[in-house]
Design a protein around this motif. Structure first.
Motif, PDB file in Angstrom:
ATOM      1  N   LEU A 109      -8.163   2.071   5.171  1.00  0.00           N
ATOM      2  CA  LEU A 109      -8.760   0.831   4.361  1.00  0.00           C
ATOM      3  C   LEU A 109     -10.208   0.243   5.108  1.00  0.00           C
ATOM      4  O   LEU A 109      -9.946   0.248   6.290  1.00  0.00           O
ATOM      5  CB  LEU A 109      -8.442   0.326   3.265  1.00  0.00           C
TER       6      LEU A 109
ATOM      7  N   SER B  27     -10.455  -8.969  -3.116  1.00  0.00           N
ATOM      8  CA  SER B  27      -9.745  -8.292  -4.142  1.00  0.00           C
ATOM      9  C   SER B  27      -9.867  -8.802  -5.470  1.00  0.00           C
ATOM     10  O   SER B  27     -10.549  -9.634  -5.965  1.00  0.00           O
ATOM     11  CB  SER B  27      -7.901  -8.879  -3.922  1.00  0.00           C
TER      12      SER B  27
ATOM     13  N   THR C 261      -7.516  -8.142   0.306  1.00  0.00           N
ATOM     14  CA  THR C 261      -7.050  -6.510   0.590  1.00  0.00           C
ATOM     15  C   THR C 261      -7.159  -6.028  -1.268  1.00  0.00           C
ATOM     16  O   THR C 261      -6.189  -6.987  -1.947  1.00  0.00           O
ATOM     17  CB  THR C 261      -5.984  -6.269   0.932  1.00  0.00           C
TER      18      THR C 261
ATOM     19  N   ILE D 187       1.392  -1.246  -0.150  1.00  0.00           N
ATOM     20  CA  ILE D 187      -0.188  -0.407  -0.362  1.00  0.00           C
ATOM     21  C   ILE D 187       0.884   1.354   0.518  1.00  0.00           C
ATOM     22  O   ILE D 187       1.149   1.885  -1.117  1.00  0.00           O
ATOM     23  CB  ILE D 187      -0.877   0.148   0.709  1.00  0.00           C
TER      24      ILE D 187
ATOM     25  N   THR E  57      -3.480  -8.947   7.636  1.00  0.00           N
ATOM     26  CA  THR E  57      -4.411  -8.077   6.258  1.00  0.00           C
ATOM     27  C   THR E  57      -5.459  -7.381   7.123  1.00  0.00           C
ATOM     28  O   THR E  57      -5.480  -6.029   6.520  1.00  0.00           O
ATOM     29  CB  THR E  57      -4.863  -9.063   5.444  1.00  0.00           C
TER      30      THR E  57
ATOM     31  N   THR F 274      -5.460  -4.211  -3.122  1.00  0.00           N
ATOM     32  CA  THR F 274      -4.797  -3.390  -2.330  1.00  0.00           C
ATOM     33  C   THR F 274      -3.608  -3.606  -3.355  1.00  0.00           C
ATOM     34  O   THR F 274      -3.857  -4.684  -4.371  1.00  0.00           O
ATOM     35  CB  THR F 274      -3.906  -3.084  -1.802  1.00  0.00           C
TER      36      THR F 274
ATOM     37  N   ASN G  21      -4.400  -3.031   6.565  1.00  0.00           N
ATOM     38  CA  ASN G  21      -6.092  -2.538   5.707  1.00  0.00           C
ATOM     39  C   ASN G  21      -6.559  -1.077   7.265  1.00  0.00           C
ATOM     40  O   ASN G  21      -6.651   0.297   6.377  1.00  0.00           O
ATOM     41  CB  ASN G  21      -7.552  -3.085   5.805  1.00  0.00           C
TER      42      ASN G  21
END
Length: 236
Positions: free
Chosen positions: A109, A115, A183, A27, A100, A185, A104
């Motif tokens: 987030l 994902s 995630t 990220i 995770t 990302t 996040n």
């Protein structure tokens, strides 16, 4: 607290921090280098490799596999019984999910966001087989050669490099793969893509086990008095 509980706690914490490193640095890299995917991957790989070295050094005296494939190979080599292996694998998957969620949340987030990053195809699956075989060779080859104190540095260096020389960017870890579906990302993988990666990792695990047994047949598995430190290996 029993030894098994301590080992499971170490696997949970270590896998969580490993996934935090993978997802969090992904990220951060995508935010710092939004227009340069190559630079973002470099930042992601360096952070992951460095975190692996630190985590293995810190947790190896208790347990530092952080990877169900590594744990299954330990069982196949006679270093673990099924009860211990099962507890460690459950802890690894739980730790991955926790990692995770934390990553996040740290970056503002949603705690969980599936994902949309599809990763599938024969080339990527082959990349996962190669990444997993190489990881097992590095882990168990180093240990069975009597250099268990160097596992952390060997594994960290291998994973950082394998980000670049494998088509899949070297997940090589079912617990991390499942965690990365949560995630959306830079480091994420679509849930529909995860089963192919996990299957490739298991195939790599079988091949890696056979290769280690073939190459190191003349070297004994660490004795019980030594295995408390020597059998705590890891991966990414």
């Amino acid at each position: 607290m029993s030894l098994l509980a301590r080992r499971a706690a170490a696997e949970l914490a270590g896998t969580a921090f490993l996934v935090i490193a993978v997802v969090g640095s992904g990220i951060m890299a995508s935010r710092l280098s939004p227009n340069d995917v190559g630079l973002a991957l470099l930042e992601n790989s360096v952070a992951t490799g460095a975190a692996l070295v630190a985590l293995i050094v810190a947790l190896q005296p208790v347990s530092a596999s952080f990877n169900p494939v590594v744990t299954l190979v330990e069982k196949a080599l006679g270093l673990l019984d099924w009860r211990t292996a099962g507890a460690l694998i459950v802890a690894q998957f739980l730790g991955g999910v926790l990692g995770t969620v934390v990553a996040n949340l740290m970056f503002g987030l949603d705690a969980v966001a599936l994902s949309a990053h599809a990763r599938s195809g024969g080339g990527l699956w082959l990349g996962e087989v190669v990444a997993t075989v190489g990881l097992l060779l590095v882990v168990f080859g180093t240990v069975r050669s009597g250099r268990a104190d160097r596992v952390a540095f060997a594994v960290g260096a291998y994973i950082a490099a394998a980000y670049w020389f494998t088509s899949s960017t070297s997940f090589a870890n079912p617990a991390v793969t499942v965690a990365r579906t949560l995630t959306d990302t830079f480091a994420g993988i679509a849930p529909a893509s995860a089963p192919g990666f996990v299957l490739a990792q298991l195939v790599g695990g079988v091949l890696g086990f056979l290769l280690v047994r073939f190459l190191y047949t003349s070297l004994p598995v660490p004795a019980a008095s030594e295995s408390a430190a020597a059998d705590r290996k890891v991966a990414s």
